[in-house]
Every structure is written in structure tokens, then in C-alpha cells.
Scaffold this motif. Structure first.
Motif, PDB file in Angstrom:
ATOM      1  N   ARG A   1       0.795  -1.119  -0.076  1.00 52.60           N
ATOM      2  CA  ARG A   1      -0.033   0.119  -0.004  1.00 52.60           C
ATOM      3  C   ARG A   1       0.890   1.401  -0.088  1.00 52.60           C
ATOM      4  N   GLU A   2       1.946   1.184   0.761  1.00 55.64           N
ATOM      5  CA  GLU A   2       2.679   2.321   1.088  1.00 55.64           C
ATOM      6  C   GLU A   2       3.576   2.588  -0.559  1.00 55.64           C
ATOM      7  N   ARG A   3       3.992   1.664  -0.879  1.00 50.84           N
ATOM      8  CA  ARG A   3       4.666   1.393  -2.243  1.00 50.84           C
ATOM      9  C   ARG A   3       3.790   2.102  -3.404  1.00 50.84           C
ATOM     10  N   LEU A   4       2.433   1.814  -3.581  1.00 45.60           N
ATOM     11  CA  LEU A   4       1.491   2.141  -4.471  1.00 45.60           C
ATOM     12  C   LEU A   4       1.082   3.442  -4.247  1.00 45.60           C
ATOM     13  N   HIS A   5       1.191   4.106  -3.051  1.00 49.06           N
ATOM     14  CA  HIS A   5       0.583   5.428  -2.620  1.00 49.06           C
ATOM     15  C   HIS A   5       1.726   6.057  -3.143  1.00 49.06           C
ATOM     16  N   ARG A   6       3.094   5.770  -3.173  1.00 47.92           N
ATOM     17  CA  ARG A   6       4.175   6.683  -3.643  1.00 47.92           C
ATOM     18  C   ARG A   6       3.973   6.911  -5.159  1.00 47.92           C
ATOM     19  N   LEU A   7       3.470   5.760  -5.893  1.00 49.77           N
ATOM     20  CA  LEU A   7       3.338   5.817  -7.215  1.00 49.77           C
ATOM     21  C   LEU A   7       2.072   6.583  -7.737  1.00 49.77           C
ATOM     22  N   GLY A   8       1.268   7.060  -6.626  1.00 47.20           N
ATOM     23  CA  GLY A   8      -0.036   7.966  -6.795  1.00 47.20           C
ATOM     24  C   GLY A   8      -1.067   7.007  -7.054  1.00 47.20           C
ATOM     25  N   ALA A   9      -1.064   5.647  -6.697  1.00 44.71           N
ATOM     26  CA  ALA A   9      -2.197   4.783  -6.796  1.00 44.71           C
ATOM     27  C   ALA A   9      -3.082   4.900  -5.777  1.00 44.71           C
ATOM     28  N   SER A  10      -4.246   4.217  -5.678  1.00 44.03           N
ATOM     29  CA  SER A  10      -5.055   4.218  -4.534  1.00 44.03           C
ATOM     30  C   SER A  10      -4.536   3.591  -3.294  1.00 44.03           C
ATOM     31  N   ALA A  11      -4.780   4.026  -2.337  1.00 45.51           N
ATOM     32  CA  ALA A  11      -4.213   3.311  -0.843  1.00 45.51           C
ATOM     33  C   ALA A  11      -5.192   2.235  -0.336  1.00 45.51           C
ATOM     34  N   VAL A  12      -6.422   2.342  -0.892  1.00 47.51           N
ATOM     35  CA  VAL A  12      -7.523   1.240  -0.646  1.00 47.51           C
ATOM     36  C   VAL A  12      -7.527  -0.002  -1.366  1.00 47.51           C
ATOM     37  N   THR A  13      -7.545   0.218  -2.681  1.00 42.82           N
ATOM     38  CA  THR A  13      -7.406  -1.375  -3.374  1.00 42.82           C
ATOM     39  C   THR A  13      -6.165  -1.693  -3.608  1.00 42.82           C
ATOM     40  N   ILE A  14      -5.445  -2.693  -3.378  1.00 45.93           N
ATOM     41  CA  ILE A  14      -3.986  -3.127  -3.685  1.00 45.93           C
ATOM     42  C   ILE A  14      -4.116  -4.056  -4.877  1.00 45.93           C
ATOM     43  N   PRO A  15      -3.593  -3.827  -6.098  1.00 48.79           N
ATOM     44  CA  PRO A  15      -3.804  -4.478  -7.216  1.00 48.79           C
ATOM     45  C   PRO A  15      -2.496  -5.628  -7.047  1.00 48.79           C
ATOM     46  N   LEU A  16      -2.622  -6.826  -7.095  1.00 47.20           N
ATOM     47  CA  LEU A  16      -1.780  -8.003  -6.649  1.00 47.20           C
ATOM     48  C   LEU A  16      -1.533  -8.929  -7.943  1.00 47.20           C
ATOM     49  N   PRO A  17      -0.782  -8.481  -9.032  1.00 48.00           N
ATOM     50  CA  PRO A  17      -0.548  -9.320 -10.303  1.00 48.00           C
ATOM     51  C   PRO A  17       0.187 -10.614  -9.846  1.00 48.00           C
ATOM     52  N   MET A  18       0.939 -10.804  -8.543  1.00 50.40           N
ATOM     53  CA  MET A  18       1.424 -11.984  -8.142  1.00 50.40           C
ATOM     54  C   MET A  18       0.633 -12.804  -7.739  1.00 50.40           C
ATOM     55  N   THR A  19       0.702 -14.145  -7.745  1.00 53.51           N
ATOM     56  CA  THR A  19      -0.102 -15.452  -7.370  1.00 53.51           C
ATOM     57  C   THR A  19       0.205 -15.563  -5.813  1.00 53.51           C
ATOM     58  N   ARG A  20      -0.819 -16.219  -5.268  1.00 54.96           N
ATOM     59  CA  ARG A  20      -0.750 -16.519  -3.815  1.00 54.96           C
ATOM     60  C   ARG A  20       0.584 -17.462  -3.658  1.00 54.96           C
TER      61      ARG A  20
ATOM     62  N   LEU B   1     -10.255  -7.348   4.876  1.00 57.60           N
ATOM     63  CA  LEU B   1     -10.321  -7.302   3.575  1.00 57.60           C
ATOM     64  C   LEU B   1     -11.375  -7.640   2.687  1.00 57.60           C
ATOM     65  N   LEU B   2     -11.365  -7.237   1.585  1.00 59.43           N
ATOM     66  CA  LEU B   2     -12.205  -7.637   0.547  1.00 59.43           C
ATOM     67  C   LEU B   2     -11.626  -8.334  -0.596  1.00 59.43           C
ATOM     68  N   VAL B   3     -11.875  -9.381  -1.174  1.00 57.44           N
ATOM     69  CA  VAL B   3     -11.319  -9.932  -2.332  1.00 57.44           C
ATOM     70  C   VAL B   3     -11.793  -9.388  -3.615  1.00 57.44           C
ATOM     71  N   VAL B   4     -11.035  -8.950  -4.373  1.00 51.08           N
ATOM     72  CA  VAL B   4     -11.453  -8.164  -5.714  1.00 51.08           C
ATOM     73  C   VAL B   4     -10.790  -8.878  -6.936  1.00 51.08           C
ATOM     74  N   PRO B   5     -11.274  -8.736  -8.073  1.00 54.98           N
ATOM     75  CA  PRO B   5     -10.373  -9.204  -9.152  1.00 54.98           C
ATOM     76  C   PRO B   5      -9.282  -8.710  -9.224  1.00 54.98           C
ATOM     77  N   ASP B   6      -7.858  -9.488  -9.282  1.00 54.43           N
ATOM     78  CA  ASP B   6      -6.761  -8.937  -9.477  1.00 54.43           C
ATOM     79  C   ASP B   6      -5.996  -8.356  -7.949  1.00 54.43           C
ATOM     80  N   GLY B   7      -6.624  -8.442  -7.028  1.00 57.85           N
ATOM     81  CA  GLY B   7      -6.108  -7.851  -5.801  1.00 57.85           C
ATOM     82  C   GLY B   7      -6.915  -8.123  -4.584  1.00 57.85           C
ATOM     83  N   LEU B   8      -6.643  -6.889  -3.845  1.00 52.49           N
ATOM     84  CA  LEU B   8      -7.508  -7.030  -2.205  1.00 52.49           C
ATOM     85  C   LEU B   8      -7.978  -5.518  -1.887  1.00 52.49           C
ATOM     86  N   ARG B   9      -9.031  -5.220  -1.453  1.00 53.20           N
ATOM     87  CA  ARG B   9      -9.455  -4.111  -1.097  1.00 53.20           C
ATOM     88  C   ARG B   9      -9.383  -3.838   0.570  1.00 53.20           C
TER      89      ARG B   9
END
Length: 256
Positions: free
Chosen positions: A189-208, A235-243
Motif C-alpha cells: 500500500r505504501e509503495r503504490l501510494h508513492r506511485l500515486g495509486a489508490s491506498a484502498v485497493t491493492i492490485p496484486l498481479p503476483m499469485t498467492r 479485506l475484500l477479495v476483488v479481481p486481481d487484488g485486495l481492497r
């Protein structure tokens, strides 16, 4: 975030297809591609002035890698360094018994490949489609030697990476499975926030499985923890990530 495991990367780097590397071109207004780069502000090259960016631009090639394509393998000659401009990389080491330890994930703005060793100490492959500026290592080192402010920026990045590595060692050895997963999500979340992305939904392209290999857990444990946090409405599981539904609770767990 996929629940299935990726196949192991190929034993050798796939030959680059024609067109996978392009020389950056100047724009119609005469400015270089570097000046319009979306990751410049938080990348190591952000310390360079316009004329220095032009010089750096002439040294670079735009590299494109398809999902699951290998950039380099552990033990290969470290002939190139890469500045990631889009996509996500997976860095990993193969242990003598064949197990895989993922040492990190790289996001846009991250730099990879520059080390004191003549060979790469880990392997890197693309999780999704990745673009990067690729530099000949010897040319880049010579350029850095002439730019002390860029050298300082690289030193700051290396110091940060060392701190992250030390924190990860503590994470692997001293924390519970729930704390490991929560801490990883907070860091992302911190790294994505630094990139200007949402701090709520975390896209996770990597697998479990990737997360399990990174956190020193099993796939079943990672899935169980995610399901538990979802049941507790953290958390809420959403397509390709977690909210993140309950940030304070996630922070409480991650900081335990």
C-alpha cells in the motif's frame, strides 16, 4: 490475485524477439522521452537535469517483456541494468534443493541489476507485461562516475533496499503468518501510494504462491489468512487484488 501457482521460469533466457528493444526518440517539441516519463519523479534519474537526461536517453533502450518472460537468471553475466517504467518484476533465488525464495517484487520506478558483482545474484522475471529502460552496465557505471548527485541517489536507493532486506529477515523469522501477510499488504500500500495509486485497493498481479514463497509460508496458509481477514471484513477479495476495508485493524495486525 490468482490463487494458482505460476509455472517455473524457463531454464534459459528467451531470445529477445525483433522489436523488443527500441531506441527512445525525441518528441515533436524536441524534448526527450525521459522528460515525459511517468516514473521520473520517484526514480533514480529524477536527480538529473534536462541536459543530463538527454545524455542518459541516448544510452538507453526501451525494453519490453511479456508476462512470465525472464530478464536474467541467477549467475548470468551482469551486462545490463534496468529502470522499470511499467509492470511488476519478481526477483528470486533458487535454493540448492530446488526450492524458490522470492526476495522481492519491483514496481515502476525501481532500479535493478547494478551491483559490485560481475554476475547477477538472483533471477528476475516479469509477472505481467513489463517495460523498462535498459542500459549497458559499463556505460551506465561510467556515466554515474561523472554524476556525483546520481551516485548519491543510487546510494540512497541501495541503503533503502538494505533496510527493506533487514526488515524482511525479521518478518520471516519472528512474526506470525497473519502478521506476515498483513505487513506485506501494508508495505505494498505504501509503495503504490508513492506511485500515486489508490491506498484502498491493492492490485496484486503476483499469485498467492508467489506471496507464500516471499513470506516463507505455504500456499494453503496464505489462502487461509486471506480468507480469515475477509471473513473479519478487514479485506475484500476483488479481481486481481485486495481492497482494504478496515485499515486500522490491518495496521494493528501488521504492527504486532
Amino acid at each position: 490475485m490468482s490463487q494458482t501457482s505460476d509455472a517455473q521460469p524457463a531454464a534459459a533466457v528467451t531470445e529477445i524477439q525483433a522489436g523488443a528493444f527500441d531506441r527512445p526518440r525525441c518528441r515533436r517539441d524536441g524534448t526527450s522521452a525521459c522528460e515525459g516519463c511517468g516514473v521520473r519523479a520517484f526514480s533514480v534519474c529524477g536527480s538529473l537535469a534536462t541536459d543530463e537526461l538527454d545524455a542518459l536517453n541516448t544510452m538507453s533502450e526501451k525494453a519490453h517483456f511479456a508476462a512470465k518472460e525472464t530478464l536474467f537468471l541467477q549467475g548470468d553475466r551482469a551486462d545490463f541494468v534496468f529502470n522499470i517504467t511499467s509492470g511488476t518484476l519478481r526477483l528470486y533465488k533458487l535454493l540448492p534443493d530446488g526450492r524458490r525464495q522470492i526476495v522481492g517484487f519491483l514496481l515502476p520506478g525501481d532500479f535493478v541489476g547494478l551491483s559490485l558483482s560481475e554476475r547477477y545474484g538472483f533471477s528476475a522475471d516479469a509477472i505481467d507485461a513489463v517495460s523498462a529502460c535498459r542500459f549497458d552496465r559499463s556505460d551506465f557505471v561510467a556515466f554515474v562516475d561523472r554524476k556525483p548527485h546520481l551516485l548519491r541517489r543510487l546510494h540512497e536507493a541501495a541503503t533503502h533496499e538494505l533496510t527493506v532486506a533487514q526488515d524482511h529477515m525479521v518478518l520471516l523469522g519472528r512474526r506470525s503468518a497473519e502478521e506476515k501477510v498483513s505487513s506485506f499488504l501494508l508495505t505494498m500500500r505504501e509503495r503504490l501510494h508513492r506511485l500515486g495509486a489508490s491506498a484502498v485497493t491493492i492490485p496484486l498481479p503476483m499469485t498467492r504462491q508467489d506471496l507464500a514463497d516471499h513470506l516463507g509460508l505455504t500456499l494453503e496458509t496464505v489462502s487461509r489468512i486471506v480468507s480469515k481477514l475477509a471473513r473479519e471484513k478487514v479485506l475484500l477479495v476483488v479481481p486481481d487484488g485486495l481492497r482494504i476495508m478496515n485499515p486500522s485493524r490491518l495496521e494493528q495486525i501488521g504492527a504486532s
